[in-house]
Structure formats: structure tokens, C-alpha cells
Design a protein around this motif. Structure first.
Motif, mmCIF file in Angstrom:
data_model
loop_
_atom_site.group_PDB
_atom_site.id
_atom_site.type_symbol
_atom_site.label_atom_id
_atom_site.label_comp_id
_atom_site.label_asym_id
_atom_site.label_seq_id
_atom_site.Cartn_x
_atom_site.Cartn_y
_atom_site.Cartn_z
ATOM 1 N N VAL A 88 -1.430 -1.886 5.768
ATOM 2 C CA VAL A 88 -0.332 -1.101 5.393
ATOM 3 C C VAL A 88 0.222 -1.329 4.219
ATOM 4 O O VAL A 88 1.103 -2.398 3.954
ATOM 5 C CB VAL A 88 0.947 -1.287 6.567
ATOM 6 N N PRO A 89 -0.419 -0.668 2.918
ATOM 7 C CA PRO A 89 -0.028 -1.194 1.713
ATOM 8 C C PRO A 89 1.472 -0.840 1.319
ATOM 9 O O PRO A 89 1.621 0.135 0.393
ATOM 10 C CB PRO A 89 -1.044 -0.769 0.741
ATOM 11 N N SER A 90 2.420 -1.397 2.124
ATOM 12 C CA SER A 90 3.739 -1.201 1.778
ATOM 13 C C SER A 90 4.462 -2.337 1.179
ATOM 14 O O SER A 90 4.020 -3.513 1.511
ATOM 15 C CB SER A 90 4.427 -0.724 2.802
ATOM 16 N N LEU A 91 5.403 -2.188 0.076
ATOM 17 C CA LEU A 91 6.113 -3.380 -0.492
ATOM 18 C C LEU A 91 7.138 -4.037 0.663
ATOM 19 O O LEU A 91 7.284 -5.097 0.621
ATOM 20 C CB LEU A 91 6.985 -2.834 -1.714
ATOM 21 N N ASP A 92 7.634 -3.093 1.572
ATOM 22 C CA ASP A 92 8.460 -3.606 2.546
ATOM 23 C C ASP A 92 7.599 -4.266 3.591
ATOM 24 O O ASP A 92 8.249 -5.387 3.848
ATOM 25 C CB ASP A 92 9.119 -2.418 3.328
ATOM 26 N N VAL A 93 6.464 -3.942 3.912
ATOM 27 C CA VAL A 93 5.799 -4.906 4.925
ATOM 28 C C VAL A 93 5.362 -6.057 4.336
ATOM 29 O O VAL A 93 5.423 -7.228 4.765
ATOM 30 C CB VAL A 93 4.434 -3.736 5.266
ATOM 31 N N HIS A 94 5.004 -6.209 2.869
ATOM 32 C CA HIS A 94 4.739 -7.563 2.236
ATOM 33 C C HIS A 94 5.911 -8.252 2.357
ATOM 34 O O HIS A 94 5.990 -9.400 2.233
ATOM 35 C CB HIS A 94 4.325 -7.139 0.774
ATOM 36 N N PHE A 95 7.196 -7.811 2.041
ATOM 37 C CA PHE A 95 8.329 -8.647 2.164
ATOM 38 C C PHE A 95 8.615 -9.148 3.470
ATOM 39 O O PHE A 95 8.926 -10.286 3.602
ATOM 40 C CB PHE A 95 9.720 -7.873 1.744
ATOM 41 N N PHE A 96 8.348 -8.458 4.403
ATOM 42 C CA PHE A 96 8.361 -8.692 5.768
ATOM 43 C C PHE A 96 7.470 -9.892 6.215
ATOM 44 O O PHE A 96 7.968 -10.998 6.536
ATOM 45 C CB PHE A 96 8.360 -7.573 6.725
ATOM 46 N N VAL A 97 6.280 -9.860 5.906
ATOM 47 C CA VAL A 97 5.413 -10.908 6.174
ATOM 48 C C VAL A 97 5.497 -12.108 5.213
ATOM 49 O O VAL A 97 5.578 -13.201 5.894
ATOM 50 C CB VAL A 97 4.015 -10.474 5.711
ATOM 51 N N SER A 98 6.151 -11.863 3.978
ATOM 52 C CA SER A 98 6.384 -13.077 3.063
ATOM 53 C C SER A 98 7.649 -13.680 3.719
ATOM 54 O O SER A 98 7.748 -15.134 3.814
ATOM 55 C CB SER A 98 6.828 -12.873 1.573
ATOM 56 N N ALA A 99 8.631 -13.198 4.379
ATOM 57 C CA ALA A 99 9.651 -13.916 4.874
ATOM 58 C C ALA A 99 9.373 -14.527 6.158
ATOM 59 O O ALA A 99 9.914 -15.562 6.424
ATOM 60 C CB ALA A 99 10.876 -12.589 5.186
#
Length: 324
Positions: free
Chosen positions: A213-224
Motif C-alpha cells: 500500500v504505497p500511501s504516506l499514511d501507512v508509512h507513518f503508521f509502520v514507522s510509529a
């Protein structure tokens, strides 16, 4: 040119026929080999050590279809597979390539037999436009699926936060998303939970989710989540704040789209007006339009006008596209 079209159609049909016969024969051979192994009959090939070979998929790994080999050679197979997976389509990459080739031949033949003789050279352009239709369809499906995922994502973060406050583990909360939410979010988190449940580390499973899922929100979630696992902290509170930030981004994006709607409509109108005038002139005064196709100067003028029109539309789209 007509014989060239016939040759293209014959070559394409012949290639599809050969691929179907070969794949059917290979599939039949695989079934016979599996039956032999299961029933314990027949002779088994032995390896260099003298022991029977245990791999049932070794021939499949060595073999491959012609189109797949070409895609692998140019490193296009993983990209097409990723595009189809993000679009939620259970297609084989070869099917997409065949669809593009079929649409090219159909559009080329239709334009060749319907356009007048002096305009038949546009048949190749019509074929190129037709070949892009399957890719545009997949891209539209991918965009709609990703947009639907982003709409459900803030609610899912709050759901995980509430379930963790209720005493559930983080992995269990991910599994509960499958029962409480709709697709495509439910399927993606279900796959993440199953990968982790079958032994894959949670960090790797979440990173694979971010790749699918190339979404910036998902990357924020995974990083958090990964940062919380390393440094500690209240993950439920972090997810609540992340959901709030995502909702605010949605509101700001909606306002920007409302403000830039006039610019998008202007770009579409300015791009369609020359095309509409050209179609009207084609039916009202074809001798005037013939100049752009039969004369060398007209060809340069037509190519330059199309190029400048595309550049202008791209500039307008760049101006009204504001990334949030």
C-alpha cells in the motif's frame, strides 16, 4: 498495409495458440507426475547422490512462458504484478499484456477499415491508444482501491487504539480489523496478521504492508509502530494522534481540490476545444484538414500543435496539483 494487419493478427493468434498448447501439455505432464508420486508408481529420476528427488516444482521453476521471460528480462514482471495486486485484480501479468496486444489489433483494424484512404495512417495511432486502455483500466482500479483504503485507515487506527486499551495485543487487534472493516483494508490487514501468525516477524510483515500500500499514511503508521517497539511508549495514544493528523490532511486536501476545481475545468476545456474543432472540420471541410496529413509542412504543424497542447495541459495539471 492491409496485408500487414493480417500478418499481425495471424502472428498474434498463432502465438496465443502455441502458448495455450504448450501450457496445457505442461500442466498435463505435471498432473501425471504428481499422480505418479502420490500413488508410488512409475520410475522416479534420481539425483547424483542416488536418492529420489523430492522437489515437485523444480521443472516449473526452470520453465516459463515466452511473455514472462521477456518481462523478466526487462525487469517488468515484478512491477506489473505489484500494479495488479494494488488494483485488487487476480490477473496474470501475461493476461494484461495479451489484453494490450488484443486492444491494439482491434483498434488498428477498426481505424483501418473505417477511415478514408488518405487518413489510414492514423490507424497506428489509434492502435497505440487502444493498447493503453487495459493499463488505464488497471490504474483506475488501483487509484480507487488506494483511495478507499485511505478513507478507512483513520477509523482503523482508532479501532486498534481502543482494542489495545481494552487489553488486546497489537497483533490481535490487527486480526480483528478483518471482521470489523470492509475491503480493501480488511484484506490487507488480514494478510499482515496471517504472515505474522505463520512466523514472519512483525516488523517484516508491517514493512511488506507498506510496500503493498504505497500511501504516506501507512508509512507513518509502520514507522510509529516500529519506533514504539524499539523505544517504548503508549502506542494507543500514538495511533490516536496519527488518526487525527490523517483526518486533518483529508480536510485540507478537500479544500485544495475545491479551490483548484476551476483550474482543472479550464485545463480540460482548453484541451478539448482544439480536438472538437478538428473533428468538426473533418466532417464539414475534409479538404482543408487533408493538408495536415498529406503535406509535409502540415505534418510538422500537426505534430507541433499536438506537442504544445500536451505541454500546456501538463503545465496546468502541475499548477493545480498540490501535494498535501
Amino acid at each position: 498495409m492491409g496485408s500487414f494487419t493480417v500478418i499481425l493478427v495471424v502472428i498474434w493468434l498463432g502465438s496465443v495458440g502455441v502458448w495455450w498448447v504448450v501450457s496445457r501439455a505442461a500442466r498435463s505432464a505435471d498432473v501425471d507426475r504428481i499422480k505418479t508420486r502420490l500413488l508410488g508408481t512409475g520410475k522416479q529420476k534420481k539425483s547424483q547422490t542416488g536418492k529420489p528427488r523430492q522437489s515437485l516444482i523444480q521443472q516449473d521453476a526452470q520453465g516459463g512462458k515466452v511473455v514472462q521471460k521477456i518481462l523478466r528480462r526487462y525487469e517488468l514482471l515484478p512491477k506489473i504484478q505489484n500494479l495488479l495486486e494494488q488494483a485488487g485484480l487476480r490477473w496474470n501479468p501475461v493476461r494484461l499484456i495479451h489484453a494490450c496486444l488484443g486492444m491494439f489489433l482491434a483498434a488498428f483494424g477498426l481505424a483501418w477499415f473505417t477511415l478514408p484512404g488518405q487518413f489510414r495512417q492514423l490507424a497506428f495511432l489509434a492502435g497505440l491508444i487502444g493498447s493503453v486502455i487495459p493499463i488505464v483500466y488497471v490504474s483506475k482500479k488501483r487509484t480507487a482501491r488506494m483511495r478507499r483504503f485511505e478513507e478507512l485507515f483513520p477509523d482503523s487506527l482508532e479501532f486498534v487504539s481502543r482494542s489495545m486499551r481494552a487489553g488486546h495485543a497489537f497483533s490481535v487487534s490487527l486480526e480483528m480489523l478483518h471482521r470489523e472493516f470492509q475491503e480493501p483494508l480488511a484484506g490487507e490487514f488480514r494478510r499482515t496478521f496471517e504472515e505474522h501468525n505463520l512466523g514472519l516477524p512483525l516488523e517484516v510483515a508491517l514493512q511488506k504492508l507498506a510496500k503493498r500500500v504505497p500511501s504516506l499514511d501507512v508509512h507513518f503508521f509502520v514507522s510509529a509502530v516500529l519506533l514504539q517497539k524499539r523505544t517504548g511508549g503508549n502506542l494507543a495514544e500514538i495511533l490516536d494522534k496519527l488518526a487525527y493528523v490523517i483526518r486533518e490532511r483529508f480536510k485540507l486536501r478537500g479544500r485544495i481540490r475545491a479551490i483548484s476545481a476551476h483550474g482543472r475545468m479550464t485545463g480540460a476545456a482548453l484541451s478539448l476545444i482544439p480536438l472538437s474543432v478538428a473533428v468538426l472540420m473533418f466532417y464539414t471541410n475534409p479538404e482543408y484538414v487533408k493538408f495536415f496529413f498529406t503535406d509535409e509542412t502540415g505534418n510538422y504543424m500537426l505534430g507541433g500543435s499536438v506537442l504544445l497542447q500536451a505541454i500546456g495541459y501538463g503545465i496546468i495539471r502541475k499548477i493545480v496539483s498540490i501535494e498535501v
